[in-house]
Design an enzyme around this catalytic site. Structure first.
Site, PDB file in Angstrom:
ATOM      1  N   GLU A   1       0.393  -0.674   5.818  1.00 37.08           N
ATOM      2  CA  GLU A   1       0.705  -0.583   6.566  1.00 37.08           C
ATOM      3  C   GLU A   1       0.988   1.289   7.212  1.00 37.08           C
ATOM      4  OE1 GLU A   1       5.471   1.056   8.180  1.00 37.08           O
ATOM      5  OE2 GLU A   1       3.947   1.500   6.219  1.00 37.08           O
ATOM      6  N   GLU A   2       0.704   1.453   5.864  1.00 36.97           N
ATOM      7  CA  GLU A   2       0.508   2.804   5.819  1.00 36.97           C
ATOM      8  C   GLU A   2      -0.917   4.002   6.550  1.00 36.97           C
ATOM      9  OE1 GLU A   2       2.602   5.264   4.813  1.00 36.97           O
ATOM     10  OE2 GLU A   2       4.094   4.054   2.975  1.00 36.97           O
TER      11      GLU A   2
ATOM     12  N   ASP B   1       8.769   4.692  -1.511  1.00 40.71           N
ATOM     13  CA  ASP B   1       8.171   3.444  -0.117  1.00 40.71           C
ATOM     14  C   ASP B   1       7.247   2.330  -0.081  1.00 40.71           C
ATOM     15  OD1 ASP B   1       7.231   3.159   2.841  1.00 40.71           O
ATOM     16  OD2 ASP B   1       6.393   4.984   2.984  1.00 40.71           O
TER      17      ASP B   1
ATOM     18  N   ASP C   1       1.211  -0.954  -0.088  1.00 41.61           N
ATOM     19  CA  ASP C   1      -0.057   0.081  -0.450  1.00 41.61           C
ATOM     20  C   ASP C   1       1.442   1.083  -0.044  1.00 41.61           C
ATOM     21  OD1 ASP C   1       0.451  -0.948   2.666  1.00 41.61           O
ATOM     22  OD2 ASP C   1      -0.807   0.635   3.196  1.00 41.61           O
TER      23      ASP C   1
END
EC number: 3.5.1.18
Length: 382
Positions: free
Chosen positions: A140-141, A106, A75
């Site tokens: 994760e984000e 990222d 993500d």
């Protein structure tokens, strides 16, 4: 004269394919299927794990022995207005040797490097020692509730423990491989509500202004010396991020004020000690309050050992750099993996443009990162 086009190595081609997926958290938009197909083709056994609205997978190759896991996320953060980008954020473009696109740094670049490193390693060492694994999430984000933490719980229920784990977060600062994150501070947040009595500003004796009663306590919390840190971690910090009180009118004393704060803490303290000391200060000032705590992660540290030494060696071989070990920065999913007993480091590309408009990374850096991951595999499992 137009500069020559950057050749699309296997790593860069996979990075392109991943960036094209519009995987704004918690969406995965096909990234994981791209990775799974590549990994299954070289003998990985995969398990797709969906928790809530989050896609995750665990992939593993090898019979027994220690597990070297690569952890990461598919993500990405939202792009903001796409018109602010020089190129469409989900149309990967290489300009002057820089790969542009949301997630380039990222962390889709790292994911591509991980997969290709494993492909190269397995081609040379089909009967390698130990096991190679991937723990990948699309959460994760975002809130990080149904992602890595859930996969770790699933692994623990199966009595599967990672020995070493490389998290592909962008750890580098000016040159790829110049910094390895071998630990992170803990993160403890608080939402403090202080009660008062609402009233007219012209009649303060008929009210109780909670902002005024809170101010001395807040000043003491901000001035408090929590610890001295240690050789691996800076001193614990206390920061206020939000204060909200009042009705919006200029002539009303508020009946309540809310403060949001955060501790980033070292291994010198525990979250329990921070809670106790905070509440002692609030109680000393005789506040009427409610306090909600949010523990986002405990501090962790991976000292020099098999994993750190292997990664340092791999970086030096691939780039000539002597990597710095650091625990600075925010939290990562490493905080969920370290408590299992695994040695954990974060190693990825340069982080200068992460979460920004026009996110980009050096195309050549991704090829170097592939070589670093591949060399680490050689050291630990060849």
């Amino acid at each position: 004269m137009t500069p020559p086009a950057t050749p699309l190595t296997p790593t860069l081609q996979l990075a392109h394919d991943l960036i094209r997926c519009r995987s704004v958290t918690p969406e995965d938009d096909g990234c994981q299927e791209l990775m799974i197909r590549r990994l299954e083709a070289i003998g990985f056994k995969t398990e797709r794990l969906r928790f809530g609205e989050v896609d995750n997978f665990w992939a593993i190759r090898g019979g027994d022995g220690p597990i070297l896991a690569f952890a990461g996320h598919t993500d990405v953060v939202p792009t903001g207005p796409e018109t602010h980008w020089n190129n469409p954020p989900f149309e990967p473009t290489i300009i002057d040797g820089m790969l542009h696109g949301r997630g380039a740094a990222d962390m889709k670049g790292s994911l591509a490097s991980m997969v290709v490193a494993c492909e190269n390693f397995v081609a040379r060492h089909p009967n390698h020692k130990g096991r190679i694994a991937f723990l990948i999430t699309s959460d994760e984000e975002g809130p990080s509730i149904n992602g890595t933490v859930k996969v770790v719980e699933w692994l623990e229920a199966r009595h599967t423990k990672m020995t070493w784990c490389i998290v592909g977060e962008p750890s580098s600062t000016t040159r790829v491989g110049d910094v390895i994150k071998n630990g992170r501070r803990g993160s403890l947040g608080g939402v403090l509500k202080v009660k008062g009595i609402q009233g007219h500003v012209a009649y303060p004796h008929l009210a109780d202004n909670p902002i005024h009663t809170l101010a001395p306590a807040l000043a003491e919390l901000a001035a408090e010396h929590w610890d001295n840190g240690n050789e691996f971690f800076p001193a614990t910090s206390f920061q206020v991020s939000n204060i909200n009180g009042g009705t919006g009118a200029t002539n009303v004393i508020p009946g309540e004020v809310t403060v949001v704060f955060n501790f980033r803490f070292s291994t010198e303290l525990t979250d329990a000690i921070l809670r106790e000391r905070t509440q002692a200060i609030l109680d000393k000032h005789e506040l009427k309050y409610e306090l909600e705590w949010i523990l986002s992660g405990q501090p962790f540290l991976t000292p020099r050992g098999d994993l750190v030494n292997a990664v340092v060696d791999a970086i030096n071989t691939a780039t000539g750099l002597d990597a710095e070990l650091s625990t600075s920065g925010g939290t990562s999913d490493g905080r969920f993996i370290a408590p299992t007993g695994a040695q954990v480091v974060e190693l990825g590309p340069i982080n200068a443009t992460i979460h920004k408009v026009n996110e980009c990374i050096s195309a050549e850096d991704l090829n170097k990162l592939t070589a670093i991951y591949e060399r680490t595999l050689e050291i630990l499992l060849a």
